[in-house]
Design an enzyme around this catalytic site. Structure first.
Site, PDB file in Angstrom:
ATOM      1  N   GLN A  34       0.821  -1.209   0.000  1.00 60.26           N
ATOM      2  CA  GLN A  34       0.000   0.000   0.000  1.00 60.26           C
ATOM      3  C   GLN A  34       0.861   1.268   0.000  1.00 60.26           C
ATOM      4  O   GLN A  34       0.541   2.263   0.649  1.00 60.26           O
ATOM      5  CB  GLN A  34      -0.955  -0.010   1.194  1.00 60.26           C
ATOM      6  CG  GLN A  34      -2.096  -1.003   1.053  1.00 60.26           C
ATOM      7  CD  GLN A  34      -3.023  -0.659  -0.113  1.00 60.26           C
ATOM      8  OE1 GLN A  34      -3.211   0.513  -0.442  1.00 60.26           O
ATOM      9  NE2 GLN A  34      -3.610  -1.675  -0.728  1.00 60.26           N
ATOM     10  N   SER A  35       1.930   1.257  -0.758  1.00 60.72           N
ATOM     11  CA  SER A  35       2.869   2.378  -0.801  1.00 60.72           C
ATOM     12  C   SER A  35       2.246   3.630  -1.412  1.00 60.72           C
ATOM     13  O   SER A  35       1.808   3.626  -2.566  1.00 60.72           O
ATOM     14  CB  SER A  35       4.101   1.972  -1.610  1.00 60.72           C
ATOM     15  OG  SER A  35       4.911   3.090  -1.899  1.00 60.72           O
TER      16      SER A  35
END
Length: 342
Positions: A83-84
Site C-alpha cells: 500500500q505504498s
C-alpha cells in the site's frame, strides 16, 4: 545566496502548483475542549495537491524525477510496501511527465486480505498506468528492482530506481523546501509554530524538515516525529544519517546529532502498517470533527501521538502546534476491515 537558491541548483520537475495551505483545526479544538490544554492545532495540508490524490511524496518526486530526467532515464522503477503512497504518486507523476513507471511492491505488512492486496493504492497504481510487480513474502524488492533496471537497459531503455519512500538525499530536498515554505507562511501570518508534528517512516521527510528548519534559523528539535516503521533507535540512527547526507549535498558543513532529533515510538504498536486502537480513534476524531481524512499507516498514528503529547504536556499548554497532513487516504480503503471492526 538565499535558502531558496540552494535548491535551485538541482534539477526539478514541478508537480505542485504552489505552497500548500495551513489551516486551523478550530472545530477539533472545540470538540477536545479542556483536553487540548489551550494548544492551538494547525494543519499543513500536504494532502491537498492536484496530482494523484495528493500527498507528501510529491515533494520528493519533484527532485527525484528531475534527477531521473537529467540522467537521461525513460523509466522510473520504485519500491515500497503493497500500500505504498510513494508508488502511487510515482505512477501518477510518471503519467504526468511521460515517463514509464514500474512499481515493485513488497509484503512489508502481514495482511493478506483481498482488500489490502488489491484495493487502495494498488488499484490506483494500475489506473495511473504503472506496471505493478506484487512480490511474495520474503522476496527482495531492491534486488527485483535492480533486475528490472538491467532488463530495461538490455531492451535499450534506461531506468531510474527510486528507493523506499524516495528517501534519498535528493528526495529529502522536497522537505527542505517545505521547511522554507512553513517558515515563510509563519512569517506572513505572524504565527510562530512551537512544534511541527510528523510521522517518520523511511526518514526522508524528517531529515528534510530538520535540515530546512536549521537553515531557516529554527530549532530542528521542534520537529517532533512519531516513528511508524521501526524502533526509536533505528529510526533516529537512519534519520541522522540522512540529515547529514542532505547537508553534504547542499554543500553545508552543518551537522545534527541524534539527541537533537525528537522521535517518539509510543504509536508504533505491532509494527509498520499494523492498526492500533489509538490510530483508529484519531482517524475517527479528525474525520468526525473536521471532515478530514488521515491515513491509517502514517498520519493516523502521528496524530494519535500529537493528542497524547498534548495530554501529557510534552507539547506545552497554550502553544501552537503544526501537524503535517501527509495524505495517503487511499490506504483507508485497504484497511476497511480494521477501521470498521473497532
Amino acid at each position: 545566496m538565499s535558502n531558496w537558491d540552494l535548491l535551485n541548483r538541482f534539477p526539478r520537475v514541478r508537480l505542485m502548483s504552489g505552497p500548500t495551505p495551513i489551516q486551523r483545526l478550530d472545530r477539533l479544538e472545540e470538540v477536545l475542549g479542556e483536553k487540548r490544554r489551550g494548544v492551538s492545532i494547525w494543519a499543513k495540508r500536504d494532502d491537498l495537491m492536484e496530482l494523484g490524490g495528493g500527498g507528501n511524496k510529491l515533494r520528493k518526486l519533484e527532485f527525484l524525477i528531475g534527477q531521473a530526467r537529467s540522467e537521461g532515464c525513460d523509466t522510473l522503477v520504485v519500491t515500497g510496501g503493497v500500500q505504498s503512497n510513494f508508488a502511487r504518486l510515482a505512477a501518477a507523476a510518471c503519467a504526468r511527465t511521460g515517463l514509464a513507471c514500474e512499481v515493485v511492491l513488497a509484503q512489508m505488512v502481514p495482511r493478506e486480505t483481498e482488500i489490502y492486496q488489491a484495493n487502495g493504492n494498488v488499484l490506483l497504481d494500475g489506473l495511473f498506468g504503472a506496471r505493478v510487480h506484487l512480490l511474495g513474502t520474503g522476496d527482495n524488492a531492491s534486488a527485483f528492482a535492480a533486475g528490472r533496471a538491467s532488463e530495461i537497459a538490455t531492451s535499450g531503455g534506461k531506468a531510474f530506481v527510486g528507493t523506499l519512500g524516495g528517501s534519498t538525499p535528493v528526495g529529502a530536498l522536497g522537505y527542505v523546501d517545505c521547511a522554507f515554505e512553513i517558515a515563510a507562511q509563519s512569517k506572513a501570518t505572524s504565527i510562530a509554530f512551537d512544534n511541527v508534528v510528523i510521522p517518520n517512516g523511511s526518514g526522508g521527510m524528517h531529515a528534510g524538515l530538520a535540515v530546512g528548519s536549521a537553515l531557516a534559523g529554527k530549532d530542528p528539535s521542534k520537529v517532533r516525529a512519531h516513528t511508524v516503521l521501526s524502533s526509536v533507535e533505528t529510526c533516529v540512527s537512519a534519520t541522522v544519517e540522512k540529515v547529514n547526507a542532505v547537508f553534504d549535498l547542499l554543500g553545508k558543513n552543518d551537522r545534527i546529532r541524534a539527541e537533537e532529533l525528537a522521535v517518539d515510538g509510543a504509536q508504533l504498536g505491532g509494527g509498520y502498517g499494523m492498526p492500533t486502537s489509538d490510530m483508529v480513534d484519531a482517524v475517527r476524531l479528525v474525520g468526525r470533527s473536521e471532515g478530514l481524512l488521515l491515513d491509517p499507516v502514517y498520519g493516523g498514528k502521528a496524530f494519535a501521538g500529537l493528542l497524547s503529547d498534548i495530554e501529557n504536556e510534552v507539547i506545552a499548554p497554550g502553544s501552537n502546534v503544526l501537524f503535517v497532513m501527509t495524505g495517503g487516504s487511499p490506504g483507508l480503503y485497504a484497511y476497511a476491515d480494521a477501521l470498521s471492526s473497532h
